[in-house]
Design a protein around this motif. Structure first.
Motif, PDB file in Angstrom:
ATOM      1  N   GLN A   1       0.830  -1.200   0.000  1.00 22.65           N
ATOM      2  CA  GLN A   1       0.000   0.000   0.000  1.00 22.65           C
ATOM      3  C   GLN A   1       0.866   1.252   0.000  1.00 22.65           C
ATOM      4  O   GLN A   1       0.519   2.257  -0.612  1.00 22.65           O
ATOM      5  CB  GLN A   1      -0.909   0.011   1.228  1.00 22.65           C
ATOM      6  N   LEU A   2       1.996   1.183   0.683  1.00 20.46           N
ATOM      7  CA  LEU A   2       2.882   2.335   0.805  1.00 20.46           C
ATOM      8  C   LEU A   2       3.453   2.752  -0.552  1.00 20.46           C
ATOM      9  O   LEU A   2       3.723   3.926  -0.778  1.00 20.46           O
ATOM     10  CB  LEU A   2       4.005   2.021   1.796  1.00 20.46           C
ATOM     11  N   THR A   3       3.598   1.786  -1.458  1.00 28.24           N
ATOM     12  CA  THR A   3       4.135   2.122  -2.776  1.00 28.24           C
ATOM     13  C   THR A   3       3.155   2.968  -3.585  1.00 28.24           C
ATOM     14  O   THR A   3       3.565   3.656  -4.511  1.00 28.24           O
ATOM     15  CB  THR A   3       4.462   0.846  -3.575  1.00 28.24           C
ATOM     16  N   LYS A   4       1.875   2.950  -3.219  1.00 36.23           N
ATOM     17  CA  LYS A   4       0.866   3.722  -3.935  1.00 36.23           C
ATOM     18  C   LYS A   4       0.773   5.168  -3.453  1.00 36.23           C
ATOM     19  O   LYS A   4       0.055   5.967  -4.040  1.00 36.23           O
ATOM     20  CB  LYS A   4      -0.510   3.059  -3.795  1.00 36.23           C
ATOM     21  N   ILE A   5       1.510   5.499  -2.396  1.00 39.94           N
ATOM     22  CA  ILE A   5       1.467   6.834  -1.812  1.00 39.94           C
ATOM     23  C   ILE A   5       2.645   7.647  -2.354  1.00 39.94           C
ATOM     24  O   ILE A   5       3.782   7.173  -2.337  1.00 39.94           O
ATOM     25  CB  ILE A   5       1.558   6.767  -0.270  1.00 39.94           C
ATOM     26  N   PRO A   6       2.395   8.885  -2.833  1.00 44.37           N
ATOM     27  CA  PRO A   6       3.507   9.711  -3.342  1.00 44.37           C
ATOM     28  C   PRO A   6       4.328  10.303  -2.190  1.00 44.37           C
ATOM     29  O   PRO A   6       3.926  11.258  -1.550  1.00 44.37           O
ATOM     30  CB  PRO A   6       2.783  10.815  -4.124  1.00 44.37           C
TER      31      PRO A   6
ATOM     32  N   LEU B   1      -4.265   8.250   0.486  1.00 44.87           N
ATOM     33  CA  LEU B   1      -4.775   7.456   1.604  1.00 44.87           C
ATOM     34  C   LEU B   1      -6.287   7.279   1.501  1.00 44.87           C
ATOM     35  O   LEU B   1      -6.815   6.193   1.754  1.00 44.87           O
ATOM     36  CB  LEU B   1      -4.426   8.122   2.933  1.00 44.87           C
ATOM     37  N   ASP B   2      -6.978   8.350   1.126  1.00 43.85           N
ATOM     38  CA  ASP B   2      -8.427   8.255   0.953  1.00 43.85           C
ATOM     39  C   ASP B   2      -8.774   7.269  -0.155  1.00 43.85           C
ATOM     40  O   ASP B   2      -9.735   6.504  -0.042  1.00 43.85           O
ATOM     41  CB  ASP B   2      -9.024   9.631   0.644  1.00 43.85           C
ATOM     42  N   GLY B   3      -7.977   7.274  -1.225  1.00 46.72           N
ATOM     43  CA  GLY B   3      -8.193   6.317  -2.315  1.00 46.72           C
ATOM     44  C   GLY B   3      -7.993   4.887  -1.860  1.00 46.72           C
ATOM     45  O   GLY B   3      -8.761   3.999  -2.226  1.00 46.72           O
TER      46      GLY B   3
ATOM     47  N   ASP C   1       4.087  16.867   0.360  1.00 46.89           N
ATOM     48  CA  ASP C   1       2.801  17.308  -0.175  1.00 46.89           C
ATOM     49  C   ASP C   1       1.701  16.525   0.538  1.00 46.89           C
ATOM     50  O   ASP C   1       1.257  15.488   0.071  1.00 46.89           O
ATOM     51  CB  ASP C   1       2.764  17.076  -1.692  1.00 46.89           C
ATOM     52  N   HIS C   2       1.297  17.044   1.710  1.00 46.26           N
ATOM     53  CA  HIS C   2       0.358  16.271   2.522  1.00 46.26           C
ATOM     54  C   HIS C   2      -1.019  16.169   1.902  1.00 46.26           C
ATOM     55  O   HIS C   2      -1.755  15.224   2.194  1.00 46.26           O
ATOM     56  CB  HIS C   2       0.267  16.769   3.968  1.00 46.26           C
ATOM     57  N   ASP C   3      -1.408  17.101   1.033  1.00 43.28           N
ATOM     58  CA  ASP C   3      -2.710  16.982   0.363  1.00 43.28           C
ATOM     59  C   ASP C   3      -2.718  15.773  -0.576  1.00 43.28           C
ATOM     60  O   ASP C   3      -3.686  15.009  -0.598  1.00 43.28           O
ATOM     61  CB  ASP C   3      -3.030  18.260  -0.414  1.00 43.28           C
ATOM     62  N   ALA C   4      -1.639  15.602  -1.337  1.00 44.66           N
ATOM     63  CA  ALA C   4      -1.557  14.454  -2.245  1.00 44.66           C
ATOM     64  C   ALA C   4      -1.489  13.149  -1.453  1.00 44.66           C
ATOM     65  O   ALA C   4      -2.101  12.140  -1.841  1.00 44.66           O
ATOM     66  CB  ALA C   4      -0.331  14.577  -3.145  1.00 44.66           C
ATOM     67  N   ILE C   5      -0.779  13.175  -0.337  1.00 46.15           N
ATOM     68  CA  ILE C   5      -0.681  11.983   0.508  1.00 46.15           C
ATOM     69  C   ILE C   5      -2.056  11.634   1.069  1.00 46.15           C
ATOM     70  O   ILE C   5      -2.474  10.475   1.045  1.00 46.15           O
ATOM     71  CB  ILE C   5       0.343  12.196   1.647  1.00 46.15           C
ATOM     72  N   GLN C   6      -2.788  12.646   1.543  1.00 44.75           N
ATOM     73  CA  GLN C   6      -4.123  12.403   2.105  1.00 44.75           C
ATOM     74  C   GLN C   6      -5.078  11.873   1.034  1.00 44.75           C
ATOM     75  O   GLN C   6      -5.866  10.966   1.289  1.00 44.75           O
ATOM     76  CB  GLN C   6      -4.684  13.683   2.730  1.00 44.75           C
TER      77      GLN C   6
END
Length: 169
Positions: free
Chosen positions: A41-46, A90-92, A82-87
């Motif tokens: 899952q972590l690989t899907k997070i920028p 995570l929501d996805g 970029d916490h917005d992209a990370i959030q």
């Protein structure tokens, strides 16, 4: 005599220390959430490389105080991320997980209906999903009912579950 002070902050108010602390704690909490993810899952997070490395490094730290300090470090690295992209990512992931759970529940409901109801559920299932092998489906239903009546382990019910899951996906 009134002294006029120049407006240093025209249009924007300064951020209070309490607000900065709340934001820092929120980023630290977001970082802690990232540490709880599976590597896949972590690989899907920028994430930046240093942040990704710090998150994976937390697994090696077992001392309570060391973990706490390392989580603070992750929170510090999160400030530049970029916490917005990370959030959003995570929501996805969370939405994807919910869809998988809903799919699992649907499969369980169909299996239970196929075992409890006679011809109606089978006819509805065939009409809705057009399974490849209706004969195998009938055979699995009969075997699962027989196992249940004889109080045997539910091997055929598991096979029926897999058959329904494969048909739905």
């Amino acid at each position: 005599m009134i002294h006029e002070q120049p407006d240093e902050f025209e249009g924007e108010e300064p951020v209070s220390k309490s607000q900065r602390k709340r934001e820092s704690l929120a980023l630290q909490k977001l970082g802690k959430t990232l540490t709880e993810l599976k590597p896949q899952q972590l690989t899907k997070i920028p994430l930046a490389d240093d942040l990704r490395e710090a998150i994976t490094e937390l697994e090696r730290i077992h001392h309570r105080e060391g973990r706490r300090r390392h989580l603070q470090f992750i929170g510090k690295l999160m400030r530049s991320a970029d916490h917005d992209a990370i959030q959003q990512a995570l929501d996805g992931l969370q939405k994807e997980g919910l869809q998988q759970v809903q799919q699992q529940h649907l499969v369980e409901q169909w299996r239970d209906r196929l075992l409890s109801e006679e011809k109606e559920a089978l006819a509805e299932f065939v009409d809705a999903y057009q399974p490849d092998d209706i004969q195998q489906l009938n055979q699995l239903i009969r075997q699962a009912r027989k196992e249940k009546a004889q109080e045997k382990p539910p091997a055929a019910a598991r096979k029926l579950f897999r058959f329904v899951r494969d048909t739905l996906t």
